[in-house]
Design a protein around this motif. Structure first.
Motif, PDB file in Angstrom:
ATOM      1  N   ASP A 176       0.840  -1.191   0.000  1.00  0.00           N
ATOM      2  CA  ASP A 176       0.000   0.000   0.000  1.00  0.00           C
ATOM      3  C   ASP A 176       0.878   1.244   0.000  1.00  0.00           C
ATOM      4  O   ASP A 176       1.908   1.296   0.668  1.00  0.00           O
ATOM      5  CB  ASP A 176      -0.901   0.002   1.240  1.00  0.00           C
ATOM      6  CG  ASP A 176      -1.716   1.265   1.354  1.00  0.00           C
ATOM      7  OD1 ASP A 176      -1.360   2.112   2.192  1.00  0.00           O
ATOM      8  OD2 ASP A 176      -2.698   1.408   0.607  1.00  0.00           O
ATOM      9  N   ASN A 177       0.485   2.275  -0.740  1.00  0.00           N
ATOM     10  CA  ASN A 177       1.303   3.483  -0.857  1.00  0.00           C
ATOM     11  C   ASN A 177       1.207   4.397   0.364  1.00  0.00           C
ATOM     12  O   ASN A 177       1.958   5.353   0.476  1.00  0.00           O
ATOM     13  CB  ASN A 177       0.901   4.251  -2.117  1.00  0.00           C
ATOM     14  CG  ASN A 177       1.137   3.426  -3.367  1.00  0.00           C
ATOM     15  OD1 ASN A 177       2.249   3.033  -3.672  1.00  0.00           O
ATOM     16  ND2 ASN A 177       0.066   3.118  -4.095  1.00  0.00           N
ATOM     17  N   ASP A 178       0.275   4.101   1.249  1.00  0.00           N
ATOM     18  CA  ASP A 178       0.150   4.787   2.541  1.00  0.00           C
ATOM     19  C   ASP A 178       0.027   6.301   2.391  1.00  0.00           C
ATOM     20  O   ASP A 178       0.729   7.067   3.047  1.00  0.00           O
ATOM     21  CB  ASP A 178       1.334   4.420   3.439  1.00  0.00           C
ATOM     22  CG  ASP A 178       1.043   4.665   4.915  1.00  0.00           C
ATOM     23  OD1 ASP A 178      -0.114   4.972   5.255  1.00  0.00           O
ATOM     24  OD2 ASP A 178       1.982   4.542   5.731  1.00  0.00           O
ATOM     25  N   TRP A 179      -0.886   6.718   1.535  1.00  0.00           N
ATOM     26  CA  TRP A 179      -1.060   8.154   1.328  1.00  0.00           C
ATOM     27  C   TRP A 179      -1.603   8.862   2.564  1.00  0.00           C
ATOM     28  O   TRP A 179      -1.427  10.083   2.717  1.00  0.00           O
ATOM     29  CB  TRP A 179      -1.973   8.400   0.132  1.00  0.00           C
ATOM     30  CG  TRP A 179      -1.265   8.161  -1.159  1.00  0.00           C
ATOM     31  CD1 TRP A 179      -1.423   7.099  -2.005  1.00  0.00           C
ATOM     32  CD2 TRP A 179      -0.241   8.979  -1.738  1.00  0.00           C
ATOM     33  NE1 TRP A 179      -0.563   7.207  -3.081  1.00  0.00           N
ATOM     34  CE2 TRP A 179       0.168   8.351  -2.947  1.00  0.00           C
ATOM     35  CE3 TRP A 179       0.367  10.170  -1.362  1.00  0.00           C
ATOM     36  CZ2 TRP A 179       1.158   8.893  -3.763  1.00  0.00           C
ATOM     37  CZ3 TRP A 179       1.360  10.707  -2.176  1.00  0.00           C
ATOM     38  CH2 TRP A 179       1.733  10.064  -3.367  1.00  0.00           C
ATOM     39  N   ARG A 180      -2.198   8.111   3.480  1.00  0.00           N
ATOM     40  CA  ARG A 180      -2.689   8.755   4.707  1.00  0.00           C
ATOM     41  C   ARG A 180      -1.538   9.250   5.583  1.00  0.00           C
ATOM     42  O   ARG A 180      -1.725  10.118   6.437  1.00  0.00           O
ATOM     43  CB  ARG A 180      -3.583   7.796   5.495  1.00  0.00           C
ATOM     44  CG  ARG A 180      -2.874   6.598   6.086  1.00  0.00           C
ATOM     45  CD  ARG A 180      -3.882   5.607   6.668  1.00  0.00           C
ATOM     46  NE  ARG A 180      -3.251   4.472   7.336  1.00  0.00           N
ATOM     47  CZ  ARG A 180      -2.722   3.431   6.727  1.00  0.00           C
ATOM     48  NH1 ARG A 180      -2.755   3.367   5.402  1.00  0.00           N
ATOM     49  NH2 ARG A 180      -2.172   2.442   7.414  1.00  0.00           N
ATOM     50  N   TYR A 181      -0.362   8.686   5.382  1.00  0.00           N
ATOM     51  CA  TYR A 181       0.824   9.110   6.143  1.00  0.00           C
ATOM     52  C   TYR A 181       1.657  10.131   5.369  1.00  0.00           C
ATOM     53  O   TYR A 181       2.445  10.866   5.977  1.00  0.00           O
ATOM     54  CB  TYR A 181       1.703   7.890   6.456  1.00  0.00           C
ATOM     55  CG  TYR A 181       3.009   8.228   7.147  1.00  0.00           C
ATOM     56  CD1 TYR A 181       3.050   8.542   8.496  1.00  0.00           C
ATOM     57  CD2 TYR A 181       4.205   8.266   6.423  1.00  0.00           C
ATOM     58  CE1 TYR A 181       4.246   8.867   9.125  1.00  0.00           C
ATOM     59  CE2 TYR A 181       5.409   8.593   7.039  1.00  0.00           C
ATOM     60  CZ  TYR A 181       5.424   8.888   8.391  1.00  0.00           C
ATOM     61  OH  TYR A 181       6.608   9.215   9.005  1.00  0.00           O
ATOM     62  N   ALA A 182       1.475  10.221   4.065  1.00  0.00           N
ATOM     63  CA  ALA A 182       2.400  10.968   3.202  1.00  0.00           C
ATOM     64  C   ALA A 182       2.535  12.444   3.570  1.00  0.00           C
ATOM     65  O   ALA A 182       3.568  13.055   3.262  1.00  0.00           O
ATOM     66  CB  ALA A 182       1.954  10.836   1.740  1.00  0.00           C
ATOM     67  N   TRP A 183       1.537  13.018   4.233  1.00  0.00           N
ATOM     68  CA  TRP A 183       1.635  14.432   4.587  1.00  0.00           C
ATOM     69  C   TRP A 183       2.650  14.675   5.710  1.00  0.00           C
ATOM     70  O   TRP A 183       3.205  15.779   5.834  1.00  0.00           O
ATOM     71  CB  TRP A 183       0.263  14.982   5.005  1.00  0.00           C
ATOM     72  CG  TRP A 183      -0.259  14.415   6.305  1.00  0.00           C
ATOM     73  CD1 TRP A 183      -0.942  13.251   6.469  1.00  0.00           C
ATOM     74  CD2 TRP A 183      -0.115  15.001   7.601  1.00  0.00           C
ATOM     75  NE1 TRP A 183      -1.240  13.067   7.799  1.00  0.00           N
ATOM     76  CE2 TRP A 183      -0.751  14.121   8.511  1.00  0.00           C
ATOM     77  CE3 TRP A 183       0.470  16.168   8.086  1.00  0.00           C
ATOM     78  CZ2 TRP A 183      -0.808  14.381   9.880  1.00  0.00           C
ATOM     79  CZ3 TRP A 183       0.427  16.429   9.448  1.00  0.00           C
ATOM     80  CH2 TRP A 183      -0.216  15.539  10.326  1.00  0.00           C
ATOM     81  N   VAL A 184       2.935  13.648   6.516  1.00  0.00           N
ATOM     82  CA  VAL A 184       3.846  13.821   7.656  1.00  0.00           C
ATOM     83  C   VAL A 184       5.261  14.181   7.203  1.00  0.00           C
ATOM     84  O   VAL A 184       5.836  15.166   7.703  1.00  0.00           O
ATOM     85  CB  VAL A 184       3.843  12.563   8.550  1.00  0.00           C
ATOM     86  CG1 VAL A 184       4.933  12.659   9.622  1.00  0.00           C
ATOM     87  CG2 VAL A 184       2.477  12.378   9.206  1.00  0.00           C
ATOM     88  N   PRO A 185       5.879  13.430   6.258  1.00  0.00           N
ATOM     89  CA  PRO A 185       7.211  13.816   5.796  1.00  0.00           C
ATOM     90  C   PRO A 185       7.218  15.031   4.859  1.00  0.00           C
ATOM     91  O   PRO A 185       8.265  15.373   4.303  1.00  0.00           O
ATOM     92  CB  PRO A 185       7.719  12.563   5.074  1.00  0.00           C
ATOM     93  CG  PRO A 185       6.500  11.814   4.683  1.00  0.00           C
ATOM     94  CD  PRO A 185       5.476  12.106   5.729  1.00  0.00           C
ATOM     95  N   ILE A 186       6.076  15.658   4.689  1.00  0.00           N
ATOM     96  CA  ILE A 186       6.016  16.945   3.979  1.00  0.00           C
ATOM     97  C   ILE A 186       5.911  18.082   4.991  1.00  0.00           C
ATOM     98  O   ILE A 186       6.734  18.991   5.027  1.00  0.00           O
ATOM     99  CB  ILE A 186       4.830  16.990   2.998  1.00  0.00           C
ATOM    100  CG1 ILE A 186       4.995  15.947   1.900  1.00  0.00           C
ATOM    101  CG2 ILE A 186       4.696  18.393   2.389  1.00  0.00           C
ATOM    102  CD1 ILE A 186       3.787  15.812   0.991  1.00  0.00           C
ATOM    103  N   MET A 187       4.906  18.007   5.858  1.00  0.00           N
ATOM    104  CA  MET A 187       4.645  19.100   6.789  1.00  0.00           C
ATOM    105  C   MET A 187       5.648  19.142   7.934  1.00  0.00           C
ATOM    106  O   MET A 187       6.016  20.233   8.393  1.00  0.00           O
ATOM    107  CB  MET A 187       3.222  18.993   7.336  1.00  0.00           C
ATOM    108  CG  MET A 187       2.139  19.130   6.276  1.00  0.00           C
ATOM    109  SD  MET A 187       2.342  20.608   5.234  1.00  0.00           S
ATOM    110  CE  MET A 187       2.273  21.920   6.452  1.00  0.00           C
ATOM    111  N   GLY A 188       6.099  17.978   8.409  1.00  0.00           N
ATOM    112  CA  GLY A 188       7.095  17.961   9.480  1.00  0.00           C
ATOM    113  C   GLY A 188       8.371  18.691   9.074  1.00  0.00           C
ATOM    114  O   GLY A 188       8.840  19.592   9.799  1.00  0.00           O
ATOM    115  N   PRO A 189       8.960  18.345   7.922  1.00  0.00           N
ATOM    116  CA  PRO A 189      10.152  19.073   7.485  1.00  0.00           C
ATOM    117  C   PRO A 189       9.933  20.558   7.222  1.00  0.00           C
ATOM    118  O   PRO A 189      10.800  21.371   7.530  1.00  0.00           O
ATOM    119  CB  PRO A 189      10.537  18.332   6.192  1.00  0.00           C
ATOM    120  CG  PRO A 189      10.072  16.936   6.425  1.00  0.00           C
ATOM    121  CD  PRO A 189       8.761  17.105   7.147  1.00  0.00           C
TER     122      PRO A 189
END
Length: 251
Positions: A218-231
C-alpha cells in the motif's frame, strides 16, 4: 535561472539515486549488500548528500531539498520568486532518481517477496505509527538539518552578496552537511526513516504508486503528509532560530 533549476534537478536526482539505492542494496533479495543494516543505510545517505552537494553546489547552491529552499527563503537568504521553481525541479529530480533505482535493481525487486522491503527503497514509513510523534520526529530532524545548513552558509554570505548568484551549501559545505545527515540518521532516524526532505519522500512515493510492480505494498497516502509538513515546520523553526542568532551577534 535555467542553470540553477538544472542544478537542483540533477542534484536531487543524484541524492535519490544514491540514497534510495543504498536502501535497495540493503533490503532487496540477493543483492550483495543485503542485510547490511542501518549503519550502511545511514552512511550511504550521508555520502549521497555529499556527492549531490559537491556535484551541484556551483550550479544552484545545492538545496536539493524543499525544506532547505523554504528555510533559506524564510531566513531572507533566498528569493521567494524562485522557491516554487526550485521545488518543482527537486521533485522532478527525485522522481527520476527513484525510477532509476527501480530500473537498476529491477531483478532484485522482482525476486523480493516482502512488499514493505520494496516500498522502503522508495519512501519512508513510521516504525511505530503515532502521528503526533512521527510529525515531531520529522520536525526535529529537519530543524537540526536546516539550522546546520544556515549556520554553515553564514561565512559565505558576504561572498554571496558580492554577486555569485547562489545562496546554498557551497561545495565546502558538502562534507559537513553529509556528516549532519549521517548523524541525524544514526541518532534520530529510527522512528520514521528520517525523510527530512519533502521531495525525497513524495517524489519516490508517486513513482512507487505508478510502477506496475507485482506484490506491491500500500502506498500509505494517509501518512504521506507527515514527511512533507514535518520538514517544512522544522525548516521554519530553524529559520526563526537563525534570525534570533543574527540578532544576538548583530550580524
Amino acid at each position: 535561472m535555467a542553470l540553477e533549476l538544472f542544478g537542483e534537478f540533477l542534484g536531487t536526482f543524484i541524492l535519490i539515486l544514491l540514497g534510495n539505492g543504498v536502501v535497495a542494496n540493503v533490503n532487496l533479495n540477493k543483492s550483495y549488500g543485503n542485510g547490511g543494516g542501518w549503519i550502511v543505510i545511514t552512511a550511504g545517505w550521508g555520502m549521497a548528500v555529499y556527492v549531490a552537494v559537491l556535484a551541484t553546489a556551483d550550479l544552484s547552491g545545492a538545496h536539493i531539498n524543499p525544506a532547505v529552499t523554504i528555510g533559506l527563503a524564510l531566513a531572507g537568504l533566498f528569493d521567494w520568486i524562485k522557491v516554487i521553481p526550485f521545488i518543482l525541479a527537486q521533485m522532478a529530480g527525485a522522481m527520476l532518481g527513484a525510477s532509476a533505482v527501480y530500473l537498476f535493481f529491477r531483478n532484485h525487486f522482482r525476486i523480493t517477496e516482502t512488499a514493505g522491503m520494496k516500498k522502503s527503497a522508495f519512501c519512508t514509513a513510521p516504525a511505530v505509527r503515532d502521528t503526533p510523534n512521527n510529525l515531531f520526529s520529522e520536525f526535529i530532524g529537519t530543524f537540526i538539518l536546516i539550522l546546520a545548513v544556515l549556520l554553515i552558509s553564514l561565512p559565505q554570505l558576504e561572498y554571496e552578496s558580492l554577486g555569485s548568484g547562489h545562496v546554498g551549501l557551497g561545495s565546502l559545505g558538502a562534507l559537513p552537511v553529509a556528516l549532519v545527515v549521517f548523524s541525524i540518521g544514526m541518532s534520530l532516524g529510527g522512528t520514521t526513516g528520517y525523510a527530512i526532505n519533502p521531495a525525497r519522500d513524495l517524489g519516490p512515493r508517486i513513482v512507487h504508486t505508478l510502477l506496475p510492480m507485482k506484490n506491491k505494498d500500500d502506498n500509505d497516502w494517509r501518512y504521506a503528509w507527515v514527511p512533507i509538513m514535518g520538514p517544512i515546520a522544522g525548516a521554519a523553526f530553524a529559520a526563526l532560530v537563525y534570525l534570533f542568532i543574527l540578532q544576538l551577534c548583530n550580524c
